[in-house]
Scaffold this active site. Structure first.
Site, PDB file in Angstrom:
ATOM      1  N   THR A  82       0.829  -1.216   0.000  1.00  0.00           N
ATOM      2  CA  THR A  82       0.000   0.000   0.000  1.00  0.00           C
ATOM      3  C   THR A  82       0.861   1.262   0.000  1.00  0.00           C
ATOM      4  O   THR A  82       0.583   2.228  -0.724  1.00  0.00           O
ATOM      5  CB  THR A  82      -0.894   0.066   1.264  1.00  0.00           C
ATOM      6  N   HIS A 197      -8.630  -6.569   2.546  1.00  0.00           N
ATOM      7  CA  HIS A 197      -7.234  -6.957   2.777  1.00  0.00           C
ATOM      8  C   HIS A 197      -7.162  -8.448   3.092  1.00  0.00           C
ATOM      9  O   HIS A 197      -8.003  -8.971   3.816  1.00  0.00           O
ATOM     10  CB  HIS A 197      -6.656  -6.146   3.945  1.00  0.00           C
ATOM     11  N   ASP A 256      -4.590  -0.571  -5.107  1.00  0.00           N
ATOM     12  CA  ASP A 256      -3.196  -0.318  -4.714  1.00  0.00           C
ATOM     13  C   ASP A 256      -2.227  -1.380  -5.226  1.00  0.00           C
ATOM     14  O   ASP A 256      -1.110  -1.068  -5.617  1.00  0.00           O
ATOM     15  CB  ASP A 256      -3.053  -0.096  -3.194  1.00  0.00           C
ATOM     16  N   HIS A 257      -2.680  -2.642  -5.253  1.00  0.00           N
ATOM     17  CA  HIS A 257      -1.823  -3.749  -5.706  1.00  0.00           C
ATOM     18  C   HIS A 257      -2.675  -4.998  -5.847  1.00  0.00           C
ATOM     19  O   HIS A 257      -3.867  -4.964  -5.523  1.00  0.00           O
ATOM     20  CB  HIS A 257      -0.659  -3.983  -4.729  1.00  0.00           C
TER      21      HIS A 257
END
Ligand code: GP9
Ligand code: MN
Length: 420
Positions: A82, A197, A256-257
């Site tokens: 992040t 997450h 973010d990824h």
């Protein structure tokens, strides 16, 4: 040393691409809100389960008339996850080959977007439902010129509101409205979501979408947390509309990824209906990028780009020239945008050829071809990563003056005092 800086400036200047003149300054003076969408891969935006979109809000946002949606946009993070994404958005520099730049190089001199905007009369802030020391944010943010940091201490962290790393997205975004409304305008803020997450946990009460049906429970639950995030984002957009902020705010939403690592290839294979080869895994590093600009006609863009390209894109929309800043990315909306996307691990994506694990593939069919086809892209990527690393390891922006830019005074920023 200063010779390095000359090489770096020669490289970034020769790769500068001028903005689209019709778009430059179209969002001048508007607020900007970045939303970091935790672990969101691009395929999810159009993914269905049992005939229903997993993320109906984002899926419809693709076609919103004032939204640019990029479907060939890639994350470029390293181990800083992040925080690496935040670093690229702010600096148009690459994160580091090892470790997190937020923990390793937090006291460097930067010429980051928050400070550039602070120089243009903006108030700058970040909102996040985790504690401020995570990823060393409380140190790095000062160097980036982020004036206010609303961390977990500003949120109602009662049990019901918290899971995994911190505040759940729905209560977090709800409570964030009062902080956004309280900021002097124009402001530039970033909101970092958390619920989607790994390992994708939700409380029972927050589940209103089925899990996927693969042999891997991590992959299965990803569908539920992504759906929860989508509902949280819809709620947030509705609240922005109610508050009136929507009409004078640029909203940038980015994944973010990646969310699903290669440890879960078996489950992903069942979702994708094909074997997750090295080539296919590289394709899965696409993350969504949406830029909503009030009053501007958007569209679905197939341009290849990555996180390092967002800063010049947004600054140009705000009418801020980027020629004198060192940027390793280039404006995604520029007609000359260079479609070479280096990954931090050395892989490189382009519209025609992809270099993955040292092999060259033709894109999008994935057949193995001679390495010569990839060499322009791999040469460019190697140079860009090496020169960016020189800037960060050598703290070279110390020696780089930009006319009209006043550097950060870290002593003026204090996240321990009341941020409201
Ligand atoms: C923690 C959040 C998640 O504050 O940003 O970090 P990640 O593990 O995705 O880097
Ligand atoms: Mn993350």
């Amino acid at each position: 040393d200063s010779n390095d800086l000359t090489d770096i400036e020669n490289f970034t200047k020769s790769n500068y691409t001028a903005p689209d003149q019709d778009l430059f300054g179209k969002a001048k003076g508007m607020n900007v809100i970045y939303v970091s969408m935790e672990s969101l891969e691009n395929f999810m935006v159009d993914e269905k389960l049992d005939g229903k979109y997993v993320m109906p809000f984002l899926h419809n946002l693709e076609k919103d008339q004032n939204t640019f949606y990029f479907d060939n946009f890639f994350h470029q993070v390293g181990q800083g996850k992040t925080s690496d994404a935040e670093f690229m958005m702010a600096n148009s520099l690459f994160p580091l080959p090892q470790g997190a730049v937020f923990t390793q190089k937090a006291s460097n001199t930067y010429q980051a977007q928050p400070q550039i905007l602070a120089n243009n009369g903006y108030t700058t802030a970040t909102l996040h439902g985790n504690y401020k020391t995570f990823w060393n944010r409380d140190e790095m943010y000062k160097s980036l010129g982020i004036q206010k940091f609303f961390d977990a201490n500003y949120y109602d962290m009662k049990d019901k509101n918290v899971i995994n790393y911190g505040m759940k997205d729905k209560p977090m975004l709800k409570e964030s409205m009062k902080y956004l409304e309280g900021l002097p305008q124009p402001f530039e803020t970033k909101i970092i979501t958390l619920s989607n997450h790994f390992p994708f946990e939700l409380d029972k009460d927050d589940i209103d979408f089925p899990a996927a049906d693969t042999s891997d429970t991590v992959v299965n639950k990803y569908f539920q947390t992504a759906h929860y995030m989508d509902e949280a984002l819809e709620q947030f957009f509705n609240d922005l509309k109610k508050s009136g902020l929507y009409d004078n705010t640029v909203v940038v939403l980015y994944g973010d990824h990646y969310g699903i690592s290669t440890n879960h290839n078996a489950g992903m294979q069942q979702i994708m209906g094909k074997k997750i080869t090295a080539y296919e895994n590289a394709q899965l590093q696409r993350v969504p990028l949406f830029i909503h600009v009030p009053g501007v006609k958007g569209g679905i863009k197939h341009t290849y780009g990555g996180e390092v390209d967002v800063r010049p894109t947004v600054l140009h929309l705000l009418g801020i020239d980027t020629k004198d800043y060192i940027s390793f990315g280039s404006d995604l909306l520029s007609p000359e945008h260079r479609e070479i996307v280096p990954f931090r691990n050395g892989d490189v994506m382009t519209p025609k050829f992809d270099s993955v694990g040292g092999k060259c593939y033709s894109n999008p069919d994935g057949t193995l071809v001679s390495k010569d086809n990839c060499s322009d892209a791999t040469d460019f990527a190697k140079q860009a990563l090496d020169l960016s690393d020189k800037v960060v390891y050598g703290d070279l922006l110390r020696f780089h003056d930009v006319k009209g830019f006043t550097p950060v005074d870290r002593s003026k920023i204090d996240y321990n005092s009341d941020q409201t």
